[in-house]
Design a protein around this motif. Structure first.
Motif, mmCIF file in Angstrom:
data_model
loop_
_atom_site.group_PDB
_atom_site.id
_atom_site.type_symbol
_atom_site.label_atom_id
_atom_site.label_comp_id
_atom_site.label_asym_id
_atom_site.label_seq_id
_atom_site.Cartn_x
_atom_site.Cartn_y
_atom_site.Cartn_z
ATOM 1 N N UNK A 10 0.851 -1.188 0.000
ATOM 2 C CA UNK A 10 0.000 0.000 0.000
ATOM 3 C C UNK A 10 0.881 1.230 0.000
ATOM 4 N N UNK A 11 0.522 2.168 -0.858
ATOM 5 C CA UNK A 11 1.286 3.407 -1.026
ATOM 6 C C UNK A 11 1.084 4.312 0.196
ATOM 7 N N UNK A 12 2.162 4.725 0.787
ATOM 8 C CA UNK A 12 2.091 5.623 1.945
ATOM 9 C C UNK A 12 2.995 6.816 1.667
ATOM 10 N N UNK A 13 2.469 8.016 1.814
ATOM 11 C CA UNK A 13 3.288 9.216 1.630
ATOM 12 C C UNK A 13 4.380 9.241 2.688
ATOM 13 N N UNK A 14 5.609 9.247 2.214
ATOM 14 C CA UNK A 14 6.733 9.186 3.137
ATOM 15 C C UNK A 14 6.896 10.507 3.883
ATOM 16 N N UNK A 15 7.130 10.404 5.154
ATOM 17 C CA UNK A 15 7.462 11.595 5.927
ATOM 18 C C UNK A 15 8.981 11.767 5.829
ATOM 19 N N UNK A 16 9.429 12.123 4.657
ATOM 20 C CA UNK A 16 10.857 12.188 4.383
ATOM 21 C C UNK A 16 11.258 13.620 4.073
ATOM 22 N N UNK A 17 12.522 13.764 3.695
ATOM 23 C CA UNK A 17 13.024 15.102 3.394
ATOM 24 C C UNK A 17 12.292 15.703 2.203
ATOM 25 N N UNK A 18 11.980 14.855 1.224
ATOM 26 C CA UNK A 18 11.303 15.333 0.031
ATOM 27 C C UNK A 18 9.866 15.748 0.350
ATOM 28 N N UNK A 19 9.450 16.904 -0.174
ATOM 29 C CA UNK A 19 8.090 17.352 0.120
ATOM 30 C C UNK A 19 7.059 16.418 -0.499
ATOM 31 N N UNK A 20 5.871 16.371 0.106
ATOM 32 C CA UNK A 20 4.858 15.389 -0.261
ATOM 33 C C UNK A 20 4.330 15.601 -1.679
ATOM 34 N N UNK A 21 4.274 16.843 -2.129
ATOM 35 C CA UNK A 21 3.775 17.112 -3.479
ATOM 36 C C UNK A 21 4.676 16.449 -4.518
ATOM 37 N N UNK A 22 5.985 16.641 -4.432
ATOM 38 C CA UNK A 22 6.891 16.044 -5.414
ATOM 39 C C UNK A 22 6.875 14.520 -5.309
ATOM 40 N N UNK A 23 6.776 14.011 -4.090
ATOM 41 C CA UNK A 23 6.698 12.558 -3.925
ATOM 42 C C UNK A 23 5.436 12.012 -4.593
ATOM 43 N N UNK A 24 4.365 12.771 -4.508
ATOM 44 C CA UNK A 24 3.105 12.422 -5.169
ATOM 45 C C UNK A 24 3.314 12.312 -6.680
ATOM 46 N N UNK A 25 4.058 13.258 -7.272
ATOM 47 C CA UNK A 25 4.368 13.241 -8.702
ATOM 48 C C UNK A 25 5.328 12.093 -9.028
ATOM 49 N N UNK A 26 6.254 11.817 -8.107
ATOM 50 C CA UNK A 26 7.231 10.759 -8.345
ATOM 51 C C UNK A 26 6.592 9.383 -8.489
ATOM 52 N N UNK A 27 5.364 9.264 -8.052
ATOM 53 C CA UNK A 27 4.655 7.999 -8.212
ATOM 54 C C UNK A 27 4.491 7.636 -9.689
ATOM 55 N N UNK A 28 4.395 8.633 -10.543
ATOM 56 C CA UNK A 28 4.126 8.368 -11.964
ATOM 57 C C UNK A 28 5.241 7.552 -12.600
ATOM 58 N N UNK A 29 6.521 8.009 -12.574
ATOM 59 C CA UNK A 29 7.554 7.165 -13.183
ATOM 60 C C UNK A 29 7.722 5.823 -12.490
ATOM 61 N N UNK A 30 7.575 5.799 -11.165
ATOM 62 C CA UNK A 30 7.736 4.541 -10.440
ATOM 63 C C UNK A 30 6.676 3.529 -10.864
ATOM 64 N N UNK A 31 5.439 3.985 -10.958
ATOM 65 C CA UNK A 31 4.342 3.087 -11.331
ATOM 66 C C UNK A 31 4.430 2.675 -12.798
ATOM 67 N N UNK A 32 4.792 3.598 -13.678
ATOM 68 C CA UNK A 32 4.878 3.274 -15.098
ATOM 69 C C UNK A 32 6.054 2.346 -15.376
ATOM 70 N N UNK A 33 7.137 2.510 -14.631
ATOM 71 C CA UNK A 33 8.261 1.583 -14.771
ATOM 72 C C UNK A 33 7.831 0.176 -14.368
#
Length: 570
Positions: A10-33
């Protein structure tokens, strides 16, 4: 149907250094790959900056930079055609997306899995006179298989929706008949907060396989089989397609006793008994057509170049038209209400018996082609013209991938197909048959296939129309470009209607008076030019053997080209 099998947590927004908005966008290449995407073409912009960062920093998907969106989409189209798997094109908002439309049209009609990903303004900004803001969602209807709207990030965990969208987006391009799909990604500012941060991506297990549905070969029902078995005049017509070497080998071994007409882009020219049919049909009148018209037409592939044959079949449709396609799709080109059978040509012809055929029908087609062949033996291919130049180019090709621009180039090659080795595969953007994107598609295919030399024969207007693709820094070293320069659209001198117009020059022919050598130098492409047959013969050997991209200009005169072509056609 195709199946995509995913094994992801299950996809969970990481509480990491990267802001949540960009991580949300990063899902696209990860999922398409995870779905299978391996290459993407990116055009620059501001609104798509989060997408650019997400894909460029992912490192698992190859990214190409192409400035002009129209060229970029055609490069992606070429990559998808060559690899037989989806390729994505990414752009910013507004008119940038509109420039993708010509390639979307081509992908639609040629059934190519092209993934379009566009950045967008927030929905509330549409029609408020905001820059580069248009109605983007479903922009390409009805020439798109599916359109998807990415959820606008508002800080809420939308993991399930995001993964479902990316999953469906990729699958939609390859389920059933391949085609283009569009993912629109609205993004609100700020867009650049993650520029300096370390990127992180959701962990998504790779798809273990993309499994194509195994179509069970079908045959005709009893009614249609009866017509087939009672018809002595059967014609097999193959349109644009790319049959595997294995399929071609088995078809050739079947030794079909029916006339087989292979389009220049069918890559099915192993049936060489019926060379010359394209040019020979020009002399066929309605009376002679009665000997040649089929009772049963069997077809495979997609579109057909030859206009005369299309006209003849539309005027007198066959009693039965059977189209062979594993996906079960056929456009009704001849208004013949085709019966579509989900099978391959090899399987179909292996199952039917054609012992009842009239040898006279086969002989009539053979006689037409033989007479044309005999007459062509007397034609003088030593008079300098565009047709002569293409004749000598084709005779020098072997094992290359040949790309043709539309208009007169593809027609000249079709008329001279008998001089082209069967080992040469031929491609042309015949989906919409435009001159836009011919060079870009060839560039994309060459970039995706380093094992073969690719040769593009293009007209001067098609070359100039698509010149921006050569602004790319990463250009294919295995591409040879031949520009047939007659200073305009010479085809309009050969068509009865346009050739009689007072406005023919400059509005139809469109003379450009541009120096192709200067253009090649500006784009840093090694260049040579010939304007005689002796010069061409001397140049060809080095042109094909020297490494790297090269451009060869062949200069001819429209008036002489017209005279020589009419002599050849007669």
């Amino acid at each position: 149907m195709y199946q995509l099998r995913y094994f992801w947590p299950k996809f969970i927004l990481l509480q990491a250094q990267l802001n949540k908005f960009q991580f949300h966008i990063n899902t696209i290449p990860a999922a398409l790959y995870a779905s299978g995407l391996r290459q993407v073409v990116i055009s620059p912009g501001s609104r798509n900056a989060p997408l650019i960062m997400a894909f460029a920093r992912f490192n698992k998907i190859k990214c190409l930079s192409v400035l002009d969106e129209r060229s970029a989409a055609f490069v992606a189209l070429g990559i998808a055609k060559q690899t037989a798997r989806p390729c994505a094109a990414i752009c910013t908002s507004g008119s940038a997306l509109a420039n993708f439309y010509p390639a979307v049209l081509e992908a639609h009609y040629m059934q190519v899995p092209l993934l379009i990903i566009s950045a967008d303004r927030p929905p509330e900004m549409i029609d408020r006179w905001d820059g580069q803001t248009i109605h983007q969602y479903n922009l390409f209807h009805p020439h798109i298989k599916a359109s998807f709207q990415y959820p606008l990030f508002d800080g809420i965990d939308q993991s399930d929706a995001v993964l479902d969208i990316c999953n469906d987006f990729y699958k939609s391009a390859i389920i059933g008949v391949n085609g283009p799909v569009h993912l629109n990604v609205p993004m609100d500012e700020p867009l650049y907060e993650a520029v300096s941060e370390t990127f992180e991506y959701p962990v998504i297990s790779e798809s273990r396989s993309v499994i194509a549905e195994k179509h069970e070969s079908q045959t005709l029902d009893s009614k249609h089989l009866e017509i087939l078995n009672q018809s002595g005049k059967i014609l097999y017509l193959t349109g644009t397609q790319n049959l595997s070497d294995d399929e071609l080998l088995h078809l050739n071994e079947l030794n079909l006793k029916i006339p087989v007409l292979a389009d220049i882009t069918s890559n099915n020219r192993v049936f060489n008994e019926f060379n010359h049919w394209e040019i020979a049909l020009n002399s066929v009148d309605e009376s002679y057509w009665q000997r040649l018209k089929p009772d049963v037409l069997i077809s495979s592939g997609k579109m057909l170049l030859n206009k005369k044959l299309k006209q003849l079949l539309r005027q007198s449709p066959p009693k039965l038209h059977v189209h062979l396609d594993p996906n079960g799709y056929c456009a009704d080109t001849f208004f013949s209400h085709p019966v579509v059978v989900k099978t391959t040509p090899r399987d179909f012809f292996s199952r039917i018996h054609l012992d009842h055929l009239q040898s006279e029908y086969f002989d009539n087609w053979m006689a037409l082609c033989t007479r044309r062949s005999d007459k062509e033996q007397t034609f003088n291919f030593n008079v300098w013209s565009e047709l002569t130049a293409i004749y000598y180019i084709l005779k020098n090709l072997k094992n290359q991938i040949l790309h043709l621009s539309n208009s007169m180039t593809v027609r000249n090659v079709a008329y001279l197909a008998q001089y082209l080795s069967h080992s040469v595969k031929v491609y042309c953007n015949r989906g919409v048959s435009g001159i836009d994107g011919c060079s870009s598609t060839a560039v994309g295919m060459a970039l995706a296939d380093s094992n073969n030399q690719h040769v593009l024969i293009t007209g001067d207007l098609a070359f100039l129309y698509d010149i921006n693709v050569f602004l790319m820094n990463e250009r294919p070293s295995n591409l040879k470009i031949i520009v047939m320069n007659n200073n305009g659209g010479g085809i309009f001198r050969l068509i009865d209607g346009p050739s009689k117009m007072r406005e023919l020059d400059p509005f139809m022919i469109t003379p450009h008076n541009k120096n192709i050598g200067d253009i090649a130098q500006a784009y840093d492409i090694p260049f040579s030019s010939v304007d005689t047959l002796e010069g061409l013969k001397d140049e060809l050997k080095d042109f094909f053997e020297n490494p790297g991209m090269q451009l060869l200009e062949i200069k001819t005169n429209q008036i002489i080209n017209n005279q020589i072509f009419n002599q050849f056609k007669q």
